[in-house]
Design a protein around this motif. Structure first.
Motif, PDB file in Angstrom:
ATOM      1  N   ALA A   2       0.817  -1.211   0.000  1.00  9.68           N
ATOM      2  CA  ALA A   2       0.000   0.000   0.000  1.00  9.68           C
ATOM      3  C   ALA A   2       0.851   1.263   0.000  1.00  9.68           C
ATOM      4  N   GLY A   3       2.107   1.209   0.451  1.00 10.43           N
ATOM      5  CA  GLY A   3       2.924   2.417   0.511  1.00 10.43           C
ATOM      6  C   GLY A   3       2.625   3.198   1.780  1.00 10.43           C
ATOM      7  N   VAL A   4       2.351   4.498   1.617  1.00  8.37           N
ATOM      8  CA  VAL A   4       2.041   5.366   2.751  1.00  8.37           C
ATOM      9  C   VAL A   4       0.546   5.673   2.716  1.00  8.37           C
ATOM     10  N   THR A   5      -0.139   5.350   3.790  1.00 10.29           N
ATOM     11  CA  THR A   5      -1.587   5.536   3.858  1.00 10.29           C
ATOM     12  C   THR A   5      -1.923   6.557   4.925  1.00 10.29           C
ATOM     13  N   GLN A   6      -2.689   7.567   4.540  1.00  9.23           N
ATOM     14  CA  GLN A   6      -3.128   8.597   5.479  1.00  9.23           C
ATOM     15  C   GLN A   6      -4.646   8.548   5.624  1.00  9.23           C
ATOM     16  N   THR A   7      -5.085   8.699   6.860  1.00 11.92           N
ATOM     17  CA  THR A   7      -6.520   8.834   7.113  1.00 11.92           C
ATOM     18  C   THR A   7      -6.758   9.904   8.171  1.00 11.92           C
ATOM     19  N   PRO A   8      -7.870  10.661   8.095  1.00 11.02           N
ATOM     20  CA  PRO A   8      -8.831  10.660   6.986  1.00 11.02           C
ATOM     21  C   PRO A   8      -8.310  11.464   5.798  1.00 11.02           C
ATOM     22  N   LYS A   9      -9.050  11.498   4.720  1.00 10.97           N
ATOM     23  CA  LYS A   9      -8.683  12.313   3.560  1.00 10.97           C
ATOM     24  C   LYS A   9      -9.167  13.747   3.731  1.00 10.97           C
ATOM     25  N   PHE A  10     -10.287  13.910   4.385  1.00  7.74           N
ATOM     26  CA  PHE A  10     -10.847  15.246   4.623  1.00  7.74           C
ATOM     27  C   PHE A  10     -11.383  15.308   6.050  1.00  7.74           C
ATOM     28  N   ARG A  11     -11.293  16.507   6.631  1.00  5.59           N
ATOM     29  CA  ARG A  11     -11.868  16.661   7.969  1.00  5.59           C
ATOM     30  C   ARG A  11     -12.131  18.139   8.214  1.00  5.59           C
ATOM     31  N   ILE A  12     -13.276  18.411   8.842  1.00  7.52           N
ATOM     32  CA  ILE A  12     -13.584  19.759   9.298  1.00  7.52           C
ATOM     33  C   ILE A  12     -13.634  19.743  10.820  1.00  7.52           C
ATOM     34  N   LEU A  13     -12.883  20.625  11.435  1.00  6.01           N
ATOM     35  CA  LEU A  13     -12.831  20.720  12.890  1.00  6.01           C
ATOM     36  C   LEU A  13     -13.324  22.083  13.336  1.00  6.01           C
ATOM     37  N   LYS A  14     -13.885  22.120  14.513  1.00  2.23           N
ATOM     38  CA  LYS A  14     -14.207  23.413  15.112  1.00  2.23           C
ATOM     39  C   LYS A  14     -13.017  23.870  15.952  1.00  2.23           C
ATOM     40  N   ILE A  15     -12.900  25.164  16.094  1.00  2.00           N
ATOM     41  CA  ILE A  15     -11.824  25.735  16.904  1.00  2.00           C
ATOM     42  C   ILE A  15     -11.838  25.114  18.300  1.00  2.00           C
ATOM     43  N   GLY A  16     -10.671  24.688  18.753  1.00  2.00           N
ATOM     44  CA  GLY A  16     -10.548  24.115  20.082  1.00  2.00           C
ATOM     45  C   GLY A  16     -10.700  22.603  20.136  1.00  2.00           C
ATOM     46  N   GLN A  17     -11.211  22.002  19.067  1.00  2.00           N
ATOM     47  CA  GLN A  17     -11.316  20.544  19.048  1.00  2.00           C
ATOM     48  C   GLN A  17      -9.941  19.922  18.840  1.00  2.00           C
ATOM     49  N   SER A  18      -9.873  18.632  19.117  1.00  2.00           N
ATOM     50  CA  SER A  18      -8.628  17.916  18.890  1.00  2.00           C
ATOM     51  C   SER A  18      -8.873  16.771  17.917  1.00  2.00           C
ATOM     52  N   MET A  19      -7.801  16.328  17.291  1.00  2.00           N
ATOM     53  CA  MET A  19      -7.907  15.176  16.403  1.00  2.00           C
ATOM     54  C   MET A  19      -6.525  14.603  16.145  1.00  2.00           C
ATOM     55  N   THR A  20      -6.526  13.383  15.643  1.00  2.00           N
ATOM     56  CA  THR A  20      -5.284  12.720  15.259  1.00  2.00           C
ATOM     57  C   THR A  20      -5.340  12.354  13.796  1.00  2.00           C
ATOM     58  N   LEU A  21      -4.312  12.762  13.074  1.00  2.00           N
ATOM     59  CA  LEU A  21      -4.149  12.362  11.687  1.00  2.00           C
ATOM     60  C   LEU A  21      -3.289  11.101  11.686  1.00  2.00           C
ATOM     61  N   GLN A  22      -3.805  10.090  11.022  1.00  2.00           N
ATOM     62  CA  GLN A  22      -3.105   8.810  11.032  1.00  2.00           C
ATOM     63  C   GLN A  22      -2.214   8.666   9.802  1.00  2.00           C
ATOM     64  N   CYS A  23      -1.069   8.018   9.997  1.00  2.00           N
ATOM     65  CA  CYS A  23      -0.154   7.725   8.900  1.00  2.00           C
ATOM     66  C   CYS A  23       0.461   6.360   9.148  1.00  2.00           C
ATOM     67  N   THR A  24       0.367   5.502   8.158  1.00  2.00           N
ATOM     68  CA  THR A  24       0.926   4.153   8.243  1.00  2.00           C
ATOM     69  C   THR A  24       1.673   3.835   6.966  1.00  2.00           C
ATOM     70  N   GLN A  25       2.842   3.221   7.117  1.00  2.00           N
ATOM     71  CA  GLN A  25       3.589   2.769   5.935  1.00  2.00           C
ATOM     72  C   GLN A  25       3.967   1.306   6.124  1.00  2.00           C
ATOM     73  N   ASP A  26       3.925   0.579   5.008  1.00  2.00           N
ATOM     74  CA  ASP A  26       4.190  -0.860   5.068  1.00  2.00           C
ATOM     75  C   ASP A  26       5.473  -1.223   4.344  1.00  2.00           C
ATOM     76  N   MET A  27       6.401  -0.272   4.227  1.00  2.00           N
ATOM     77  CA  MET A  27       7.638  -0.488   3.493  1.00  2.00           C
ATOM     78  C   MET A  27       8.837  -0.662   4.436  1.00  2.00           C
ATOM     79  N   ASN A  28       8.567  -0.717   5.730  1.00  2.00           N
ATOM     80  CA  ASN A  28       9.616  -0.865   6.733  1.00  2.00           C
ATOM     81  C   ASN A  28      10.630   0.280   6.669  1.00  2.00           C
ATOM     82  N   HIS A  29      10.142   1.471   6.354  1.00  2.00           N
ATOM     83  CA  HIS A  29      11.020   2.642   6.287  1.00  2.00           C
ATOM     84  C   HIS A  29      11.339   3.151   7.683  1.00  2.00           C
ATOM     85  N   ASN A  30      12.570   3.586   7.862  1.00  2.00           N
ATOM     86  CA  ASN A  30      13.005   4.078   9.155  1.00  2.00           C
ATOM     87  C   ASN A  30      12.512   5.502   9.415  1.00  2.00           C
ATOM     88  N   TYR A  31      12.635   6.346   8.389  1.00  2.00           N
ATOM     89  CA  TYR A  31      12.346   7.764   8.577  1.00  2.00           C
ATOM     90  C   TYR A  31      10.914   8.085   8.157  1.00  2.00           C
TER      91      TYR A  31
END
Lengths: 112, 114
Positions: A2-31
């Motif tokens: 799959a390479g590098v996968t990011q989720t979500p693709k789109f997001r709308i947040l209100k001021i003061g809210q929190s969230m986590t952007l996910q990133c996963t890679q399956d290439m065993n990359h160090n950096y």
């Protein structure tokens, strides 16, 4: 592979809210890297990691946090969202000894 | 710190015409130079890179770039543009092998006319 996968693709947040952007890679990359892309500004480095358990600040780290508990995952956390964090966020990874960065497709975040 | 300037925000060329995208960098020593392409809605893809040696480097999709130390430039060229080349192009400069300090230019958007 799959390479590098990011989720979500789109997001709308209100001021003061929190969230986590996910990133996963399956290439065993160090950096792994988090960038933000603003119109007319190119990409700016937020945080990076050279391996599991090791992270460091980039050019524009304020308002963000990261962790790297595994080689595969590198989540980006926004604790108190602000309009200035409206941007497109890219995650990238590089294999140690290489220089070619592989990018995810990006997360478009709007803070209102 | 190193920096990159891409003087052209937007360029329009006709399909089949030649293309040159400009990139100027600022760095005191020999830089690591890159060109990336970003298609709409996609992440960035490496086109080519320069570290040392031959100053004319070949990349994917028929692109090439020439490193000119005297002009602090690393311009991207293609002899004949295809409609599928329409995208945004980013020049980047790094000072080390692991890219932790890589700096990107603001990008040049390429439009291809039929």
């Amino acid at each position: 592979n799959a390479g590098v996968t990011q989720t979500p693709k789109f997001r709308i947040l209100k001021i003061g809210q929190s969230m986590t952007l996910q990133c996963t890679q399956d290439m065993n990359h160090n950096y792994m890297y988090w960038y933000r892309q603003d119109p007319g500004m190119g990409l700016k480095l937020i945080y990076y990691s050279v391996g599991a358990g090791i992270t460091d600040k980039g050019e524009v780290p304020n308002g963000y946090n990261v962790s790297r508990s595994t080689t595969e995952d590198f989540p980006l956390r926004l604790e108190l969202a602000a309009p200035s964090q409206t941007s497109v966020y890219f995650c990238a990874s590089i294999l140690a000894g290489s220089t070619e960065a592989f990018f995810g497709q990006g997360t478009r975040l709007t803070v209102v | 710190a190193q920096s990159v300037t891409q003087p052209d925000i937007h360029i329009t060329v006709s399909e089949g015409a030649s293309l040159e995208l400009r990139c100027n960098y600022s760095y005191g020593a020999t830089p690591y130079l890159f060109w990336y392409v970003q298609s709409p809605g996609q992440g960035l893809q490496l086109l080519l890179k320069y570290f040392s040696g031959d100053t004319l480097v070949q990349g994917i999709k028929g692109f090439e770039a020439e490193f000119k130390r005297s002009q602090s430039s690393f311009n991207l060229r293609k002899p004949s543009v295809h409609w599928s080349d329409a995208a945004e192009y980013f020049c980047a400069v790094g000072t080390s092998y692991n890219n932790n300090d890589m700096r990107f230019g603001a990008g040049t958007r390429l439009t291809v006319k039929p």
